[in-house]
Write an enzyme that holds these catalytic residues in place. Structure first.
Site, PDB file in Angstrom:
ATOM      1  N   ASN A  85      -4.421  -4.040  -4.930  1.00 30.66           N
ATOM      2  CA  ASN A  85      -4.066  -3.718  -3.543  1.00 30.66           C
ATOM      3  C   ASN A  85      -4.547  -2.313  -3.214  1.00 30.66           C
ATOM      4  O   ASN A  85      -4.151  -1.355  -3.876  1.00 30.66           O
ATOM      5  CB  ASN A  85      -2.540  -3.773  -3.360  1.00 30.66           C
ATOM      6  CG  ASN A  85      -2.126  -3.670  -1.907  1.00 30.66           C
ATOM      7  OD1 ASN A  85      -2.401  -4.580  -1.123  1.00 30.66           O
ATOM      8  ND2 ASN A  85      -1.484  -2.578  -1.543  1.00 30.66           N
ATOM      9  N   GLU A  86      -5.399  -2.224  -2.229  1.00 33.92           N
ATOM     10  CA  GLU A  86      -5.875  -0.921  -1.745  1.00 33.92           C
ATOM     11  C   GLU A  86      -6.229   0.023  -2.906  1.00 33.92           C
ATOM     12  O   GLU A  86      -5.571   1.050  -3.118  1.00 33.92           O
ATOM     13  CB  GLU A  86      -4.832  -0.272  -0.832  1.00 33.92           C
ATOM     14  CG  GLU A  86      -4.639  -1.019   0.472  1.00 33.92           C
ATOM     15  CD  GLU A  86      -3.765  -0.276   1.471  1.00 33.92           C
ATOM     16  OE1 GLU A  86      -2.989   0.592   1.059  1.00 33.92           O
ATOM     17  OE2 GLU A  86      -3.856  -0.583   2.665  1.00 33.92           O
ATOM     18  N   GLU A 107      -3.680  -6.864   6.540  1.00 29.35           N
ATOM     19  CA  GLU A 107      -2.399  -6.232   6.897  1.00 29.35           C
ATOM     20  C   GLU A 107      -2.536  -5.522   8.233  1.00 29.35           C
ATOM     21  O   GLU A 107      -3.495  -4.778   8.456  1.00 29.35           O
ATOM     22  CB  GLU A 107      -2.008  -5.161   5.874  1.00 29.35           C
ATOM     23  CG  GLU A 107      -1.686  -5.646   4.493  1.00 29.35           C
ATOM     24  CD  GLU A 107      -1.344  -4.464   3.582  1.00 29.35           C
ATOM     25  OE1 GLU A 107      -0.962  -3.392   4.077  1.00 29.35           O
ATOM     26  OE2 GLU A 107      -1.483  -4.627   2.365  1.00 29.35           O
ATOM     27  N   TRP A 145       4.773   5.959   7.721  1.00 28.52           N
ATOM     28  CA  TRP A 145       4.071   7.025   6.996  1.00 28.52           C
ATOM     29  C   TRP A 145       3.412   8.053   7.908  1.00 28.52           C
ATOM     30  O   TRP A 145       2.676   8.902   7.432  1.00 28.52           O
ATOM     31  CB  TRP A 145       3.064   6.427   6.012  1.00 28.52           C
ATOM     32  CG  TRP A 145       2.303   5.235   6.505  1.00 28.52           C
ATOM     33  CD1 TRP A 145       2.569   3.918   6.235  1.00 28.52           C
ATOM     34  CD2 TRP A 145       1.159   5.230   7.363  1.00 28.52           C
ATOM     35  NE1 TRP A 145       1.674   3.092   6.861  1.00 28.52           N
ATOM     36  CE2 TRP A 145       0.796   3.868   7.558  1.00 28.52           C
ATOM     37  CE3 TRP A 145       0.398   6.214   7.984  1.00 28.52           C
ATOM     38  CZ2 TRP A 145      -0.297   3.481   8.347  1.00 28.52           C
ATOM     39  CZ3 TRP A 145      -0.677   5.830   8.773  1.00 28.52           C
ATOM     40  CH2 TRP A 145      -1.011   4.485   8.945  1.00 28.52           C
ATOM     41  N   GLU A 172       9.802   1.631   1.944  1.00 17.87           N
ATOM     42  CA  GLU A 172       9.268   1.091   3.205  1.00 17.87           C
ATOM     43  C   GLU A 172      10.329   0.381   4.032  1.00 17.87           C
ATOM     44  O   GLU A 172      10.004  -0.479   4.852  1.00 17.87           O
ATOM     45  CB  GLU A 172       8.068   0.194   2.893  1.00 17.87           C
ATOM     46  CG  GLU A 172       6.941   1.031   2.304  1.00 17.87           C
ATOM     47  CD  GLU A 172       5.651   0.287   2.045  1.00 17.87           C
ATOM     48  OE1 GLU A 172       4.583   0.886   2.231  1.00 17.87           O
ATOM     49  OE2 GLU A 172       5.727  -0.886   1.630  1.00 17.87           O
ATOM     50  N   LYS A 173      11.586   0.777   3.839  1.00 14.55           N
ATOM     51  CA  LYS A 173      12.655   0.062   4.566  1.00 14.55           C
ATOM     52  C   LYS A 173      12.615   0.321   6.071  1.00 14.55           C
ATOM     53  O   LYS A 173      13.172  -0.446   6.843  1.00 14.55           O
ATOM     54  CB  LYS A 173      14.028   0.394   3.981  1.00 14.55           C
ATOM     55  CG  LYS A 173      14.421   1.853   4.033  1.00 14.55           C
ATOM     56  CD  LYS A 173      15.755   2.048   3.326  1.00 14.55           C
ATOM     57  CE  LYS A 173      16.227   3.489   3.375  1.00 14.55           C
ATOM     58  NZ  LYS A 173      15.321   4.402   2.623  1.00 14.55           N
ATOM     59  N   PHE A 174      11.923   1.381   6.488  1.00  9.61           N
ATOM     60  CA  PHE A 174      11.787   1.625   7.928  1.00  9.61           C
ATOM     61  C   PHE A 174      10.409   1.219   8.454  1.00  9.61           C
ATOM     62  O   PHE A 174      10.055   1.542   9.578  1.00  9.61           O
ATOM     63  CB  PHE A 174      12.081   3.091   8.254  1.00  9.61           C
ATOM     64  CG  PHE A 174      13.500   3.488   7.937  1.00  9.61           C
ATOM     65  CD1 PHE A 174      14.579   2.782   8.479  1.00  9.61           C
ATOM     66  CD2 PHE A 174      13.773   4.537   7.067  1.00  9.61           C
ATOM     67  CE1 PHE A 174      15.885   3.118   8.168  1.00  9.61           C
ATOM     68  CE2 PHE A 174      15.078   4.883   6.758  1.00  9.61           C
ATOM     69  CZ  PHE A 174      16.144   4.173   7.309  1.00  9.61           C
ATOM     70  N   HIS A 175       9.628   0.548   7.609  1.00 12.23           N
ATOM     71  CA  HIS A 175       8.338   0.001   8.060  1.00 12.23           C
ATOM     72  C   HIS A 175       8.618  -1.369   8.667  1.00 12.23           C
ATOM     73  O   HIS A 175       9.338  -2.179   8.088  1.00 12.23           O
ATOM     74  CB  HIS A 175       7.398  -0.124   6.860  1.00 12.23           C
ATOM     75  CG  HIS A 175       5.976  -0.456   7.201  1.00 12.23           C
ATOM     76  ND1 HIS A 175       5.601  -1.654   7.769  1.00 12.23           N
ATOM     77  CD2 HIS A 175       4.836   0.258   7.058  1.00 12.23           C
ATOM     78  CE1 HIS A 175       4.290  -1.654   7.949  1.00 12.23           C
ATOM     79  NE2 HIS A 175       3.802  -0.499   7.533  1.00 12.23           N
TER      80      HIS A 175
HETATM   81  C1  GLA Z   1      -0.639  -0.541   2.846  1.00 14.09           C
HETATM   82  C2  GLA Z   1      -0.178  -1.336   1.647  1.00 14.09           C
HETATM   83  C3  GLA Z   1       1.110  -2.052   1.879  1.00 14.09           C
HETATM   84  C4  GLA Z   1       2.085  -1.202   2.653  1.00 14.09           C
HETATM   85  C5  GLA Z   1       1.441  -0.753   3.935  1.00 14.09           C
HETATM   86  C6  GLA Z   1       2.351   0.061   4.812  1.00 14.09           C
HETATM   87  O1  GLA Z   1      -1.485  -1.200   3.683  1.00 14.09           O
HETATM   88  O2  GLA Z   1      -1.147  -2.230   1.182  1.00 14.09           O
HETATM   89  O3  GLA Z   1       1.642  -2.404   0.635  1.00 14.09           O
HETATM   90  O4  GLA Z   1       2.441  -0.102   1.888  1.00 14.09           O
HETATM   91  O5  GLA Z   1       0.343   0.040   3.624  1.00 14.09           O
HETATM   92  O6  GLA Z   1       1.731   0.411   6.020  1.00 14.09           O
END
Ligand code: GLA
Length: 658
Positions: free
Chosen positions: A152-153, A305, A313, A353-356
């Site tokens: 992932n990323e 995503e 963030w 990330e509970k506020f995402h």
């Molecule tokens: C990235 C990650 C995700 C999440 C998002 C939050 O894209 O791949 O796991 O953390 O950011 O914006």
């Protein structure tokens, strides 16, 4: 080779990251019920599940994942299955501290977050491969599996001793002998000559400015080292399931991975896009990332995503006002996305990330965010069969290159205010404002299909790319080139004369005497417009025509915009409206037309296949005049001569024959 088409089969994939390990299993039934209600047909599973699957070294706990895969399949969901290798469990860092990355000052990056692995670590790679092997074997025949999502990323950089040894191997393969490295890095400067390979290190924290060529190579190396991690896992899953396409999700405009090189290793190119809802240029940013990703994919791409609402963030995290999620989502589809997914399905209650936002926010199924998600899901099912697989025609192309980007970010340059990505955005924005569709390409790509090529800035140009630009113009193409381009060669060595001589000849530049960067907020006046950021003291040759000159100041009367035939050189950054006008005039001369003429301000028009998308970024209701009758596939209404667009409104139109 499998492709995105194998996963979509005429539908747009709609869904998101699904992290059910964060919830008791009773919640899963509710999840699938609501997914169906929202038209979700694809979920991404396993991204951060390493510690759940392998709670202790070598142990495998697949039971929960078996139940999940079966549940999803029984409700008609396809699964984008991730190798969970981006977040190693704490046991790995505790047992094998050498798998943890080190910063350039030697600080260890600990566990307790994510992405804490050294890409060069054989121990990390060994565990990652073993787990990937077992995951692939276990789910190869599972009917829910549609796409493999590797890691992932990818983004880790590491300066540890293991990375140093790996860097030396990479350099030895590139240069052969140590003297070739000394020559490429210009180590005669500041007594940096290396006598043998053992002395060579990654660019660690230093007393003063570091060697820029060493830094450039370290960026190239890091992108390659991460790619080795990716291809190792990709090869394992591809061996088990040659028919299932493989991807890894890019961060947009992320310097750490040369996305052109990486895209060539993927069956599906996917990206994570998070425009800032409070940014008035969010639509342009979203369009640019779509165009870039489509170009890397060479066709339809996957939006892996996006956020249904706020992220967590930014310093201040704004939600998306009603309609913005839909507008940006349909814009991505208009620009080639065949998959539209979110981070994440259900908003977390714990963790960083509970506020995402999530598709299903804390407000639940009656929340506004979920209502809009349902509407998008329903609309995608109306247009999916008509758009998937189709292309987005473009006569203009913007050149974009990681080597040039890397070389432009180094210390010790004429102005630290100049940002490669801001220039990309400004130039793409000039086209977007003028309603002109564009692709992106690397500078050595075949450009013959385009009527117009834009170079916002390519500080580093390899010889082959210079030749490519010259032969493109000689072949009748129109080139518009921004300042400080062609300044250094592949090794970051300044080219004689401060700009490649073939380029100077192409643009009608005899000499670039000096670069004159501008202070923050300062402008330089030119005929009819103001320039920002930069100016240049250029002496033109007899064949060049000054399109606009500097007026006043040190450069009074010297060319700001120069033209020789169909090659233009723009030695400042014109203010947005002036750049739009300049690019529009040059485009018209090159036969490049906007998708539609005379659109109301803020309305974007994009053609995809046979369909015309109208997208209202303007903030208020407006009317678009069109010739003939059009059926709006989203409403079923036929519009004669004009289409109404509400705030954040979208129409997906098909021409009705007269
Ligand atoms: C990235 C990650 C995700 C999440 C998002 C939050 O894209 O791949 O796991 O953390 O950011 O914006």
């Amino acid at each position: 080779m499998p492709s995105l088409h194998d996963a979509t089969r005429g539908r747009i994939l709609f869904g998101g990251d699904y992290n059910p390990e964060q919830w008791p299993e009773e919640v899963w039934a509710d999840d699938v019920r609501l997914m169906k209600e929202a038209g979700v047909n694809s979920v991404t599973v396993g991204v951060f599940s390493w510690a759940m699957i392998e709670p202790r070294p070598g142990v495998r706990e697949f039971g929960w994942l078996d139940r999940l895969m079966d549940l999803l399949h029984s409700h008609g969901m396809g699964v984008v299955l991730a190798t969970p290798t981006s977040s190693p469990p704490p046991w790995m860092g505790a047992l094998h501290p050498e798998t943890l990355p080190r910063a350039d000052d030697g600080t260890v990056v600990g566990y307790g977050s994510r992405q804490h692995f050294c890409p060069s670590s054989p121990v990390y790679r060994g565990y990652a491969k073993a787990l990937t092997e077992d995951l692939a074997a276990r789910y190869a025949d599972h009917p829910a599996l549609t796409v493999w999502h590797i890691n992932n990323e990818y983004c880790t950089h590491c300066w540890c001793d293991e990375s140093a040894a790996h860097f030396r191997r990479w350099l030895a393969a590139r240069y052969g002998g140590i003297e070739a490295l000394n020559s490429a890095w210009g180590t005669a400067f500041w007594s940096q000559r290396y006598d043998n390979w053992a002395e060579v290190l990654p660019p660690r924290r230093a007393q003063y400015l570091r060697n820029p060529a060493q830094e450039l190579d370290f960026k190239r190396f890091t992108s390659d080292a991460l790619m080795e991690c990716y291809t190792a896992e990709r090869d394992i899953v591809a061996r088990h399931t040659p028919h299932i396409p493989v991807t890894t999700n890019f961060m947009p405009l992320w310097a750490g991975q040369d996305a052109w090189a990486w895209a060539g290793q993927e069956d599906i190119v996917s990206v994570d896009v998070y425009p800032d809802p409070s940014d008035p240029r969010a639509g342009q940013y979203n369009a640019m990332i779509a165009d870039m990703t489509r170009s890397q994919a060479g066709g339809p791409w996957m939006l892996m995503e996006q956020a249904a609402g706020a992220v967590n963030w930014r310093p201040v995290n704004h939600p998306k006002p009603a309609g913005l999620n839909r507008l940006l989502s349909l814009q991505s589809v208009a620009r080639g996305a065949d998959a539209l997914c979110y981070f994440q399905w259900r908003q977390s209650r714990q963790g960083a990330e509970k506020f995402h936002s999530g598709m299903l926010s804390h407000a639940g199924e009656n929340g506004r965010v979920f209502r809009e998600v349902k509407r998008i899901g329903a609309e995608l099912s109306l247009i999916g069969a008509r758009v998937t697989g189709s292309g987005v025609p473009a006569d203009a192309v913007v050149l974009h290159d990681w080597d040039a980007w890397w070389s432009s970010t180094q210390d010790g340059r004429p102005s630290s205010l100049v940002s490669y990505t801001e220039l990309l955005q400004a130039w793409h924005g000039g086209l977007w404002d003028g309603g002109i569709s564009a692709d992106f390409a690397r500078p050595d790509a075949d450009l013959s299909a385009y009527r117009m090529v834009l170079v916002p800035q390519l500080q580093l140009l390899k010889d082959a790319a210079v030749d490519n630009l010259v032969s493109y113009v000689r072949g009748g193409g129109t080139l518009v080139c921004g300042f400080f381009t062609g300044v250094v060669d592949e090794d970051d060595r300044v080219r004689a004369g401060g700009m490649d001589s073939r380029l100077r000849e192409l643009f009608g530049i005899r000499t670039v005497h000096e670069w004159w960067p501008l202070d923050a907020g300062a402008t330089v006046e030119c005929d009819g417009f103001s320039g920002t950021l930069w100016s240049e003291e250029i002496e033109a040759d007899e064949q060049a025509e000054t399109v606009a000159a500097y007026t006043g100041g040190e450069l009074d009367g010297l060319p700001a915009v120069l033209r020789k035939g169909t090659a233009y050189y723009v030695s400042t950054l014109p203010a947005p409206e002036a750049l739009r006008a300049l690019l529009g005039r040059v485009a018209a001369g090159a036969g490049v037309r906007p998708v539609l003429e005379d659109l109301p301000s803020g309305v974007e028009a994009v053609r995809r296949g046979e369909l015309l998308f109208l997208l209202n970024h303007g903030g208020s209701r407006t009317t678009v005049t069109l010739r003939g009758s059009h059926l709006d596939l989203l409403t079923g209404d036929v519009a004669d001569g004009a289409v109404e667009l509400g705030r954040h409104g979208v129409a997906v139109l098909e021409e009705v024959p007269a």
